[in-house]
Design a protein around this motif. Structure first.
Motif, PDB file in Angstrom:
ATOM      1  N   VAL A 149       0.819  -1.215   0.000  1.00  0.00           N
ATOM      2  CA  VAL A 149       0.000   0.000   0.000  1.00  0.00           C
ATOM      3  C   VAL A 149       0.855   1.269   0.000  1.00  0.00           C
ATOM      4  CG1 VAL A 149      -1.758   1.303   1.276  1.00  0.00           C
ATOM      5  CG2 VAL A 149      -1.916  -1.195   1.134  1.00  0.00           C
ATOM      6  N   LEU A 150       1.810   1.331   0.903  1.00  0.00           N
ATOM      7  CA  LEU A 150       2.663   2.520   1.007  1.00  0.00           C
ATOM      8  C   LEU A 150       3.612   2.614  -0.181  1.00  0.00           C
ATOM      9  CD1 LEU A 150       3.659   2.278   4.789  1.00  0.00           C
ATOM     10  CD2 LEU A 150       2.055   3.901   3.769  1.00  0.00           C
ATOM     11  N   PRO A 151       4.068   3.825  -0.503  1.00  0.00           N
ATOM     12  CA  PRO A 151       5.118   3.934  -1.520  1.00  0.00           C
ATOM     13  C   PRO A 151       6.323   3.090  -1.087  1.00  0.00           C
ATOM     14  CG  PRO A 151       4.279   6.104  -0.920  1.00  0.00           C
ATOM     15  CD  PRO A 151       3.681   5.122   0.045  1.00  0.00           C
ATOM     16  N   GLU A 152       6.982   2.485  -2.028  1.00  0.00           N
ATOM     17  CA  GLU A 152       8.053   1.538  -1.710  1.00  0.00           C
ATOM     18  C   GLU A 152       9.106   2.108  -0.768  1.00  0.00           C
ATOM     19  OE1 GLU A 152      10.804  -1.720  -4.017  1.00  0.00           O
ATOM     20  OE2 GLU A 152       9.304  -0.587  -5.120  1.00  0.00           O
ATOM     21  N   GLU A 153       9.428   3.383  -0.944  1.00  0.00           N
ATOM     22  CA  GLU A 153      10.467   3.977  -0.095  1.00  0.00           C
ATOM     23  C   GLU A 153       9.999   4.185   1.344  1.00  0.00           C
ATOM     24  OE1 GLU A 153       8.244   7.415  -2.041  1.00  0.00           O
ATOM     25  OE2 GLU A 153       8.999   5.466  -2.681  1.00  0.00           O
ATOM     26  N   ARG A 154       8.703   4.061   1.606  1.00  0.00           N
ATOM     27  CA  ARG A 154       8.153   4.222   2.961  1.00  0.00           C
ATOM     28  C   ARG A 154       7.888   2.890   3.659  1.00  0.00           C
ATOM     29  NH1 ARG A 154       9.524   9.084   4.489  1.00  0.00           N
ATOM     30  NH2 ARG A 154       8.882  10.683   3.014  1.00  0.00           N
ATOM     31  N   ARG A 155       8.035   1.788   2.957  1.00  0.00           N
ATOM     32  CA  ARG A 155       7.766   0.470   3.538  1.00  0.00           C
ATOM     33  C   ARG A 155       8.916   0.023   4.426  1.00  0.00           C
ATOM     34  NH1 ARG A 155       6.057  -2.278  -2.179  1.00  0.00           N
ATOM     35  NH2 ARG A 155       4.437  -0.739  -2.684  1.00  0.00           N
ATOM     36  N   VAL A 156       8.551  -0.690   5.488  1.00  0.00           N
ATOM     37  CA  VAL A 156       9.539  -1.288   6.386  1.00  0.00           C
ATOM     38  C   VAL A 156       9.216  -2.783   6.449  1.00  0.00           C
ATOM     39  CG1 VAL A 156      10.573  -1.241   8.692  1.00  0.00           C
ATOM     40  CG2 VAL A 156       9.632   0.869   7.705  1.00  0.00           C
ATOM     41  N   PRO A 157       9.714  -3.553   5.497  1.00  0.00           N
ATOM     42  CA  PRO A 157       9.353  -4.969   5.425  1.00  0.00           C
ATOM     43  C   PRO A 157       9.662  -5.750   6.706  1.00  0.00           C
ATOM     44  CG  PRO A 157      10.455  -4.280   3.406  1.00  0.00           C
ATOM     45  CD  PRO A 157      10.570  -3.148   4.390  1.00  0.00           C
ATOM     46  N   ALA A 158      10.678  -5.347   7.439  1.00  0.00           N
ATOM     47  CA  ALA A 158      11.062  -6.075   8.652  1.00  0.00           C
ATOM     48  C   ALA A 158       9.987  -6.035   9.729  1.00  0.00           C
ATOM     49  CB  ALA A 158      12.375  -5.509   9.206  1.00  0.00           C
ATOM     50  N   VAL A 159       9.071  -5.077   9.655  1.00  0.00           N
ATOM     51  CA  VAL A 159       8.024  -4.976  10.674  1.00  0.00           C
ATOM     52  C   VAL A 159       7.059  -6.160  10.592  1.00  0.00           C
ATOM     53  CG1 VAL A 159       6.286  -3.617   9.413  1.00  0.00           C
ATOM     54  CG2 VAL A 159       6.548  -3.306  11.864  1.00  0.00           C
ATOM     55  N   LYS A 160       7.005  -6.828   9.444  1.00  0.00           N
ATOM     56  CA  LYS A 160       6.025  -7.906   9.265  1.00  0.00           C
ATOM     57  C   LYS A 160       6.267  -9.091  10.194  1.00  0.00           C
ATOM     58  CE  LYS A 160       6.318  -7.538   4.731  1.00  0.00           C
ATOM     59  NZ  LYS A 160       6.153  -7.869   3.320  1.00  0.00           N
ATOM     60  N   ASP A 161       7.521  -9.379  10.520  1.00  0.00           N
ATOM     61  CA  ASP A 161       7.792 -10.481  11.457  1.00  0.00           C
ATOM     62  C   ASP A 161       7.178 -10.188  12.819  1.00  0.00           C
ATOM     63  OD1 ASP A 161       9.128 -12.050   9.625  1.00  0.00           O
ATOM     64  OD2 ASP A 161      11.113 -11.289  10.184  1.00  0.00           O
ATOM     65  N   SER A 162       7.315  -8.964  13.271  1.00  0.00           N
ATOM     66  CA  SER A 162       6.722  -8.560  14.543  1.00  0.00           C
ATOM     67  C   SER A 162       5.201  -8.624  14.486  1.00  0.00           C
ATOM     68  CB  SER A 162       7.182  -7.145  14.903  1.00  0.00           C
ATOM     69  OG  SER A 162       6.546  -6.691  16.070  1.00  0.00           O
TER      70      SER A 162
END
Length: 195
Positions: A110-123
């Protein structure tokens, strides 16, 4: 007659499912978020929206609550302990399950790619597993509040479907059986078949 605005592959599915359960007449405008039709109903362009005459309502849970209260179905009466418990479950699901899934979606596409924090998904996946286990323990059966199906059940079942598609952990035997029962309902099947 109502207009339900929003594609089935969104939170509009909850409203469509409820409308099918209630047997109310509606027109489905299967449009995407940000489309001209969505913007005409909601200045933010978010879906779903519900048009009832001149009134336009937004937010899937607000729409479901409105319809349930208006038609006296899939809800407990306002001002009762059962309704307060229903509302508590609804808010718990929104806060602990829906919110976690939505945050993961935002950081996936959803967010622009430069605003994504993929590492948050594990949490978020850890948090989802903890929260869904708590809801599983509270399931009275066959529905969240025992024998009475409410809008909270549609909300939870939709979140379980979403979580499965998003690769979140299996909710366990009890909630899998619950989801099987909920998704097997004819109204859910009819809503799933919409374009």
């Amino acid at each position: 007659m109502y207009d339900v605005i929003g594609s089935r592959a969104s939170r509009a599915f909850r409203v469509l499912w409820l409308a099918e359960e209630m047997g109310i007449q509606y027109t489905h405008l299967a449009v995407a978020s940000g489309s001209p039709e969505a913007l005409a109903a909601n200045p933010s362009g978010k879906i779903p929206a519900l048009r009832d005459g001149e009134a336009v309502l937004t937010d899937s849970t607000a729409i479901m609550t409105y319809l349930a209260d208006k038609h006296g179905q899939f809800t407990h009466a306002p001002g009762t302990v059962a309704r307060a418990r229903q509302d508590a479950l609804t808010h718990q699901i929104l806060d602990e399950i829906d919110g976690t899934l939505w945050t993961a979606a935002r950081h996936s596409f959803v967010l622009p790619e430069e605003r994504r924090v993929p590492a948050v998904k594990d949490s978020l996946k850890w948090e989802y597993a903890r929260n869904i286990a708590r809801l599983s323990d509270a399931l009275a059966g066959p529905f969240l509040q025992g024998e009475t199906m409410t809008i909270a059940d549609i909300l939870l079942a939709h979140c379980l479907i979403w979580a499965g598609k998003a690769g979140f952990s299996d909710p366990g035997e009890k909630l899998n059986a619950y989801l099987g029962m909920m998704s097997g309902r004819p109204a859910c099947q009819r809503a799933s078949a919409l374009s």
